[in-house]
Each structure stands twice: as C-alpha cells, then as structure tokens.
Design an enzyme around this catalytic site. Structure first.
Site, short mmCIF file in Angstrom:
data_model
loop_
_atom_site.label_atom_id
_atom_site.label_comp_id
_atom_site.label_asym_id
_atom_site.label_seq_id
_atom_site.Cartn_x
_atom_site.Cartn_y
_atom_site.Cartn_z
N GLY A 1 33.75 32.99 38.76
CA GLY A 1 34.22 32.95 37.38
C GLY A 1 33.69 31.80 36.53
O GLY A 1 34.17 31.61 35.41
N THR B 1 46.51 28.01 26.33
CA THR B 1 46.58 28.33 27.74
C THR B 1 48.04 28.48 28.18
O THR B 1 48.96 28.42 27.35
CB THR B 1 45.76 27.32 28.59
OG1 THR B 1 45.70 27.80 29.93
CG2 THR B 1 46.37 25.92 28.59
N LYS C 1 50.23 31.97 25.87
CA LYS C 1 49.32 33.02 25.38
C LYS C 1 50.03 34.16 24.66
O LYS C 1 49.42 34.85 23.85
CB LYS C 1 48.49 33.57 26.55
CG LYS C 1 47.48 32.58 27.11
CD LYS C 1 46.62 33.23 28.17
CE LYS C 1 45.75 32.22 28.88
NZ LYS C 1 44.87 32.84 29.87
N GLY D 1 48.12 40.59 36.64
CA GLY D 1 48.62 39.58 35.70
C GLY D 1 47.83 39.57 34.39
O GLY D 1 47.21 40.57 34.02
N GLY D 2 47.86 38.43 33.71
CA GLY D 2 47.22 38.29 32.40
C GLY D 2 45.72 38.52 32.44
O GLY D 2 45.17 39.24 31.59
N GLU E 1 41.71 43.42 18.17
CA GLU E 1 42.18 44.55 18.99
C GLU E 1 42.39 44.08 20.44
O GLU E 1 43.34 44.50 21.11
CB GLU E 1 41.14 45.67 18.95
CG GLU E 1 41.61 46.94 19.61
CD GLU E 1 40.48 47.90 19.92
OE1 GLU E 1 39.31 47.64 19.53
OE2 GLU E 1 40.76 48.91 20.60
N TYR F 1 36.77 30.08 40.19
CA TYR F 1 35.46 29.40 40.15
C TYR F 1 35.46 28.11 40.97
O TYR F 1 34.46 27.43 41.06
CB TYR F 1 35.06 29.10 38.70
CG TYR F 1 36.17 28.48 37.90
CD1 TYR F 1 36.39 27.11 37.92
CD2 TYR F 1 37.03 29.29 37.15
CE1 TYR F 1 37.44 26.56 37.21
CE2 TYR F 1 38.09 28.73 36.44
CZ TYR F 1 38.28 27.37 36.48
OH TYR F 1 39.32 26.82 35.78
N1 LIG Z 1 37.07 32.28 35.11
C1 LIG Z 1 37.85 32.32 34.06
O1 LIG Z 1 37.41 32.08 32.94
C2 LIG Z 1 39.29 32.71 34.24
C3 LIG Z 1 40.03 33.17 33.14
C4 LIG Z 1 41.36 33.56 33.34
C5 LIG Z 1 41.92 33.45 34.60
N2 LIG Z 1 41.17 32.97 35.64
C6 LIG Z 1 41.75 32.87 36.99
O2 LIG Z 1 42.28 34.15 37.35
C7 LIG Z 1 43.41 33.98 38.17
C8 LIG Z 1 44.58 34.79 37.65
O3 LIG Z 1 45.00 34.31 36.38
P1 LIG Z 1 46.21 35.03 35.60
O4 LIG Z 1 46.41 34.26 34.35
O5 LIG Z 1 46.00 36.50 35.52
O6 LIG Z 1 47.42 34.74 36.60
P2 LIG Z 1 48.76 35.57 36.74
O7 LIG Z 1 49.16 36.13 35.41
O8 LIG Z 1 49.68 34.71 37.49
O9 LIG Z 1 48.35 36.85 37.63
C9 LIG Z 1 47.80 36.80 38.90
C10 LIG Z 1 48.13 38.12 39.62
O10 LIG Z 1 47.64 37.98 40.94
C11 LIG Z 1 48.55 38.56 41.87
N3 LIG Z 1 48.96 37.51 42.82
C12 LIG Z 1 49.57 36.31 42.52
N4 LIG Z 1 49.80 35.62 43.66
C13 LIG Z 1 49.33 36.38 44.67
C14 LIG Z 1 49.29 36.24 46.08
N5 LIG Z 1 49.79 35.16 46.69
N6 LIG Z 1 48.75 37.23 46.82
C15 LIG Z 1 48.25 38.35 46.23
N7 LIG Z 1 48.26 38.54 44.89
C16 LIG Z 1 48.79 37.58 44.13
C17 LIG Z 1 49.74 39.08 41.09
O11 LIG Z 1 49.63 40.50 40.98
P3 LIG Z 1 50.60 41.47 41.83
O12 LIG Z 1 51.98 40.87 41.68
O13 LIG Z 1 50.47 42.78 41.19
O14 LIG Z 1 50.12 41.45 43.24
C18 LIG Z 1 49.61 38.39 39.73
O15 LIG Z 1 50.05 39.18 38.68
C19 LIG Z 1 43.67 32.47 38.24
O16 LIG Z 1 43.11 31.98 39.44
C20 LIG Z 1 42.92 31.91 37.05
O17 LIG Z 1 42.50 30.58 37.25
C21 LIG Z 1 39.87 32.61 35.48
#
Ligand SMILES: NC(=O)c1ccc[n+]([C@@H]2O[C@H](COP(=O)([O-])OP(=O)(O)OC[C@H]3O[C@@H](n4cnc5c(N)ncnc54)[C@H](OP(=O)(O)O)[C@@H]3O)[C@@H](O)[C@H]2O)c1
Length: 249
Positions: free
Chosen positions: A228, A61, A65, A126-127, A77, A207
């Site tokens: 989620g 995590t 990653k 993001g990721g 892939e 979630y």
């Molecule tokens: N359910 C699951 O199994 C699962 C798996 C993975 C992740 N998640 C959840 O998905 C979410 C994102 O994870 P991540 O790893 O992709 O995080 P991340 O890499 O930090 O990316 C989140 C993206 O959201 C946007 N963002 C961040 N803060 C923001 C704000 N205040 N207002 C608007 N947009 C914002 C940004 O895009 P921009 O800069 O382009 O706006 C950022 O790149 C988290 O809440 C995580 O817990 C859930």
C-alpha cells in the site's frame, strides 16, 4: 502563509505531516505550512476552522472520516458512495469533501492489472474496503467480500468458504484488514494460499512492513504482489492537487 493540516486522534504516528514538510521544502513552497490538529472530539472542529482562517485544506483521518459530513457544503460521488471523507478543500468559507483513498487505490492498482483479473476478493469489510469496492465497481471487476462474520444472503463469504474453486476464479485478492501490519508481522488473512499461482495479483493496503506475510505467501506461489505504499503517496499528492486546482465536484 497558506495553511494545510490533518485532523484525527491520536496523530502521533501519522504520515502526512512529515510528508508535506518534506514536500514543501523540496519543492520550495516556503509560503506553505502543514500542521497536525489532534482534536479529541469533532465538537472542536468548528473552533479550529474559526481560529485558523488561513486554512485551505485538511486531511481527515480516524475517527472523523464520517463525523465531518455535517460541515461539508459539497462532496464528491466517491464520498457519498463510500460514506467516508478523508480530504477537505476550503475555499471562500465553503468546505468540499473528497475521498483520496479511492484515487490512491485505483492509480496504484492499475499498472499490474491484466485480463486475468476479472474477479476479485476483498478481504475485510471496513472503511478501506468501501473505497476498494467503489473502484472495482468503476473498473467493472466483479467481487466478493470475505469477512470473519457470516452474512447469509449477501455477497460476502467467510474465510472457511474461500475454496479452491473460488481462488481459481477470483484472481485479484485485496487485503483491507490490518493483519500483518507492524508490529504483529507474523499474521495474515486465512485464505488457502496453496491454490495461488502466477496469474494471481495480491494487493495489500498495509505498507509496513514492505512485504507482509500475505504478500510473501503470494510471491512464493509466483503471484504478482503490491503493497500500500504507492497508494499512500498518491493519496497525499492528490490532496495537494485538489487544494490547488480550481475545479469542484
Ligand atoms: N495504503 C493506504 O493508503 C491505506 C489507506 C487506508 C487504509 N489502509 C490500511 O488498511 C487497513 C484497514 O483500514 P480500515 O480503515 O478499513 O480499517 P477498519 O475500518 O478497522 O476495517 C478493517 C476490516 O478488517 C477486518 N479485520 C479487522 N481485524 C481483523 C482481524 N484481526 N482478522 C481478520 N480481519 C480483521 C474487519 O472486517 P470483518 O469484520 O468483516 O472481518 C474490518 O472491518 C489498515 O491496516 C490501514 O492502515 C491503508
């Protein structure tokens, strides 16, 4: 003893250790343990592997990653295309990388998908958005990203550019931002919710809480909604399958 674990930092709020402890107990895997390894730097990873020769699998995590890539002898892939590895299988000293976000998202998305969902908006870049992008490409769903940052010439809109016409066409809307997540539950992505209807499908990777404000606003307009939590559980089960199956990518 068969050993599995999780690397990341910090790990105090992680889902996996409790999930696997409960799973091993429920399913009678008394020869298995799952341990959290909160390493402060990726420089500690090699000695972790050396000191735990019985390790068969790891979840990975934030923030490692990408950092685990130099340690992998093989990867899928999905890992290559998303640039993220969140699961490692260790066999005969060789490490193989997987991305279970991709599998968890696809399997949890599919049951509610209809022929109306040919176009999607991915909120956030993001990721997790990379995993969503990989799945939408695989399913042949056209998509646009929506970001806070203007990226002229790319397939990425700003929130101000999400018009009524866009919302009418892009009926699958996936929140990959952390907006709405506990404890800041009164926030949500800035899209025009008033144009949503019952053909829309709002999927939130968040979630906790179970119904985010994003999903609540969609449900109020009759949209299909999904959080989620299934994705999270499917991912964990998928890791277990990967660690126990004979095949490699
Ligand atoms: N359910 C699951 O199994 C699962 C798996 C993975 C992740 N998640 C959840 O998905 C979410 C994102 O994870 P991540 O790893 O992709 O995080 P991340 O890499 O930090 O990316 C989140 C993206 O959201 C946007 N963002 C961040 N803060 C923001 C704000 N205040 N207002 C608007 N947009 C914002 C940004 O895009 P921009 O800069 O382009 O706006 C950022 O790149 C988290 O809440 C995580 O817990 C859930």
């Amino acid at each position: 003893m068969r050993k599995f674990g999780l690397i990341g930092y910090p790990l105090s709020h992680s889902f996996s250790p409790a999930f696997f402890a409960e799973k091993f107990k429920r399913e009678g895997h008394s020869d298995c343990v799952y341990e959290a390894f909160p390493i402060k730097s990726i420089d500690e990873f090699q000695s972790l592997l050396t000191n735990n020769p019985e390790l068969e699998g790891l979840n990975v995590t934030i923030p490692y990653k990408k950092d685990v890539f130099p340690f992998l002898q093989n990867f899928t892939e999905a890992v290559e295309k998303t640039g993220a590895c969140n699961c490692i299988k260790i066999k005969e000293g060789k490490l193989t990388g997987y991305n279970t976000d991709v599998i968890g998202f696809e399997k949890s998305l599919l049951p509610n998908l209809t022929t109306a969902h040919t176009h999607a908006l991915i909120l956030g870049t993001g990721g997790a958005a990379a995993a969503v992008e990989f799945v939408l490409k695989k399913l042949g769903i056209q998509f646009l990203f929506v970001s806070r940052i203007s990226k002229p010439g790319s397939s990425c809109l700003t929130y101000d550019e999400v018009t009524r016409e866009i919302v009418n066409k892009y009926k699958l809307i996936i929140n990959t931002t952390p907006l709405g997540m506990y404890p800041v539950v009164n926030s949500c992505p800035g899209i025009p919710y008033e144009h949503l209807g019952k053909e829309h499908y709002l999927y939130d990777l968040v979630y906790n809480p179970e119904q985010t404000l994003f999903l609540k606003k969609g449900a109020e307009k009759g949209a299909i909604t999904k959080n989620g939590s299934d994705m999270l559980i499917i991912q964990a089960e998928e890791s277990w399958k990967i660690w126990n199956e004979d095949t490699t990518p």
